[in-house]
Design a protein around this motif. Sequence first.
Motif, mmCIF file in Angstrom:
data_model
loop_
_atom_site.group_PDB
_atom_site.id
_atom_site.type_symbol
_atom_site.label_atom_id
_atom_site.label_comp_id
_atom_site.label_asym_id
_atom_site.label_seq_id
_atom_site.Cartn_x
_atom_site.Cartn_y
_atom_site.Cartn_z
ATOM 1 N N GLU A 32 0.966 -1.240 0.009
ATOM 2 C CA GLU A 32 0.127 0.006 0.141
ATOM 3 C C GLU A 32 0.869 1.227 0.003
ATOM 4 O O GLU A 32 0.550 2.225 -0.642
ATOM 5 N N TYR A 33 1.911 1.157 0.604
ATOM 6 C CA TYR A 33 2.889 2.312 0.648
ATOM 7 C C TYR A 33 3.425 2.674 -0.419
ATOM 8 O O TYR A 33 3.413 3.655 -0.980
ATOM 9 N N ASP A 34 4.130 1.643 -1.048
ATOM 10 C CA ASP A 34 4.720 1.813 -2.419
ATOM 11 C C ASP A 34 3.913 2.203 -3.477
ATOM 12 O O ASP A 34 4.502 2.858 -4.492
ATOM 13 N N VAL A 35 2.675 1.685 -3.607
ATOM 14 C CA VAL A 35 1.799 2.035 -4.692
ATOM 15 C C VAL A 35 1.318 3.655 -4.794
ATOM 16 O O VAL A 35 1.107 4.178 -5.449
ATOM 17 N N ARG A 36 1.641 4.298 -3.272
ATOM 18 C CA ARG A 36 1.200 5.616 -2.962
ATOM 19 C C ARG A 36 2.209 6.450 -2.716
ATOM 20 O O ARG A 36 1.988 7.800 -3.093
ATOM 21 N N ARG A 37 3.687 6.105 -2.463
ATOM 22 C CA ARG A 37 4.468 7.081 -2.270
ATOM 23 C C ARG A 37 4.969 7.922 -3.414
ATOM 24 O O ARG A 37 5.295 7.437 -4.405
ATOM 25 N N PRO A 38 5.176 9.186 -3.136
ATOM 26 C CA PRO A 38 5.854 10.001 -4.433
ATOM 27 C C PRO A 38 7.271 9.884 -4.502
ATOM 28 O O PRO A 38 7.938 9.795 -3.272
ATOM 29 N N LEU A 39 7.645 9.711 -5.705
ATOM 30 C CA LEU A 39 9.064 9.367 -6.113
ATOM 31 C C LEU A 39 9.575 10.504 -6.821
ATOM 32 O O LEU A 39 10.686 10.520 -7.300
ATOM 33 N N THR A 40 8.653 11.728 -7.089
ATOM 34 C CA THR A 40 9.488 12.934 -7.885
ATOM 35 C C THR A 40 9.330 14.255 -6.959
ATOM 36 O O THR A 40 8.326 13.980 -5.989
ATOM 37 N N PRO A 41 9.811 15.355 -7.041
ATOM 38 C CA PRO A 41 9.797 16.237 -6.490
ATOM 39 C C PRO A 41 8.385 16.748 -6.664
ATOM 40 O O PRO A 41 7.566 17.636 -5.765
ATOM 41 N N THR A 42 7.590 16.616 -7.755
ATOM 42 C CA THR A 42 5.905 16.923 -7.856
ATOM 43 C C THR A 42 5.048 16.065 -7.443
ATOM 44 O O THR A 42 3.937 16.139 -7.775
ATOM 45 N N GLY A 43 5.777 14.929 -6.669
ATOM 46 C CA GLY A 43 4.772 13.824 -6.282
ATOM 47 C C GLY A 43 4.293 12.729 -7.023
ATOM 48 O O GLY A 43 3.199 12.223 -6.704
ATOM 49 N N THR A 44 4.882 12.519 -8.075
ATOM 50 C CA THR A 44 4.324 11.594 -9.023
ATOM 51 C C THR A 44 4.448 10.075 -8.186
ATOM 52 O O THR A 44 5.426 9.924 -7.493
ATOM 53 N N ASN A 45 3.327 9.521 -8.432
ATOM 54 C CA ASN A 45 2.986 8.178 -7.696
ATOM 55 C C ASN A 45 1.982 7.037 -8.754
ATOM 56 O O ASN A 45 1.364 7.569 -9.256
ATOM 57 N N LEU A 46 2.440 5.873 -8.243
ATOM 58 C CA LEU A 46 1.701 4.879 -9.174
ATOM 59 C C LEU A 46 0.132 5.061 -8.997
ATOM 60 O O LEU A 46 -0.406 5.062 -9.914
ATOM 61 N N LEU A 47 -0.277 4.825 -7.724
ATOM 62 C CA LEU A 47 -1.878 4.934 -7.660
ATOM 63 C C LEU A 47 -2.425 6.204 -8.042
ATOM 64 O O LEU A 47 -3.760 6.205 -8.560
ATOM 65 N N GLY A 48 -1.606 7.451 -8.150
ATOM 66 C CA GLY A 48 -2.076 8.611 -8.405
ATOM 67 C C GLY A 48 -2.599 8.612 -9.909
ATOM 68 O O GLY A 48 -3.174 9.282 -10.454
ATOM 69 N N LEU A 49 -1.336 7.791 -10.608
ATOM 70 C CA LEU A 49 -1.562 8.046 -12.081
ATOM 71 C C LEU A 49 -2.625 7.357 -12.632
ATOM 72 O O LEU A 49 -3.365 7.633 -13.421
ATOM 73 N N VAL A 50 -3.113 6.105 -11.950
ATOM 74 C CA VAL A 50 -4.214 5.455 -12.209
ATOM 75 C C VAL A 50 -5.529 6.098 -11.802
ATOM 76 O O VAL A 50 -6.507 6.019 -12.710
ATOM 77 N N LYS A 51 -5.478 6.863 -10.834
ATOM 78 C CA LYS A 51 -6.710 7.690 -10.498
ATOM 79 C C LYS A 51 -6.797 8.764 -11.353
ATOM 80 O O LYS A 51 -7.961 9.219 -11.833
ATOM 81 N N HIS A 52 -5.819 9.286 -11.880
ATOM 82 C CA HIS A 52 -5.790 10.579 -12.852
ATOM 83 C C HIS A 52 -6.414 9.812 -14.050
ATOM 84 O O HIS A 52 -7.423 10.744 -14.917
ATOM 85 N N LEU A 53 -5.754 8.805 -14.627
ATOM 86 C CA LEU A 53 -6.318 8.285 -15.773
ATOM 87 C C LEU A 53 -7.843 7.841 -15.747
ATOM 88 O O LEU A 53 -8.241 7.520 -16.747
ATOM 89 N N SER A 54 -8.402 7.459 -14.619
ATOM 90 C CA SER A 54 -9.773 7.259 -14.558
ATOM 91 C C SER A 54 -10.498 8.463 -14.920
ATOM 92 O O SER A 54 -11.631 8.454 -15.604
ATOM 93 N N VAL A 55 -9.889 9.612 -14.518
ATOM 94 C CA VAL A 55 -10.482 10.881 -14.798
ATOM 95 C C VAL A 55 -10.748 11.285 -16.198
ATOM 96 O O VAL A 55 -11.557 11.454 -17.150
#
Length: 210
Positions: A32-55
């Motif tokens: 759960e932590y690893d799919v959510r944690r930000p890996l860039t200075p602008t906060g890019t994270n895996l689960l966020g990408l999926v959430k965005h693409l649903s929109v």
Amino acid sequence: MREGDTGLKADLHRYLREAREAVLGKLDGLSEYDVRRPLTPTGTNLLGLVKHLSVVELLYLGFVFGRHYPEPVAWFRPDLGPDAFEPNADMWATAGESRERIVGTYRAACAHGDATVEALDLDATGYVPWWPEPYARATLHRVLVHLVAETGRHAGHADVVRELVDGAAGRFGGDPQLPALGEAGWKEHRARVEQAAREAGRAAQEAARD
């Protein structure tokens, strides 16, 4: 539908489906932590990408063509206007938003989009109010090209983020496009790339001084 459009639509749809699965595949095996944690200075994270693409799916293959998604989605309310949510609200998951809900919503949004693709001809026209005129009147063809590009772009983000999480690289296990160098081989390769970059940087600095 014009002659040849059936094959073109099928090609675009296939590339879109492949990009969708590439994004989702990057979540496999992570906590759960690893799919959510930000890996860039602008906060890019895996689960966020999926959430965005649903929109993205719900907007372009639903709202744009008047084919509205029938279920409520907490982070998707186009009726409220662009200022309804804080900036980047669809690019990360709150602690209370479950992974299952976000992934399930994305899959459902994709299925809803697939139905739109199947129902409409490539020259069917929708309206994209956030695109400038005269491009706002957009055909399904143009929308599919845009979605393939956008989903592919975020799939690339997911590739990099997943590699930063645990070193997993490639589209899937045993990806033939990724050389099987092993851990030691990749370290050596990275060192060679770093050395070449340093040499080029020094040469550029020396040329600038001359």
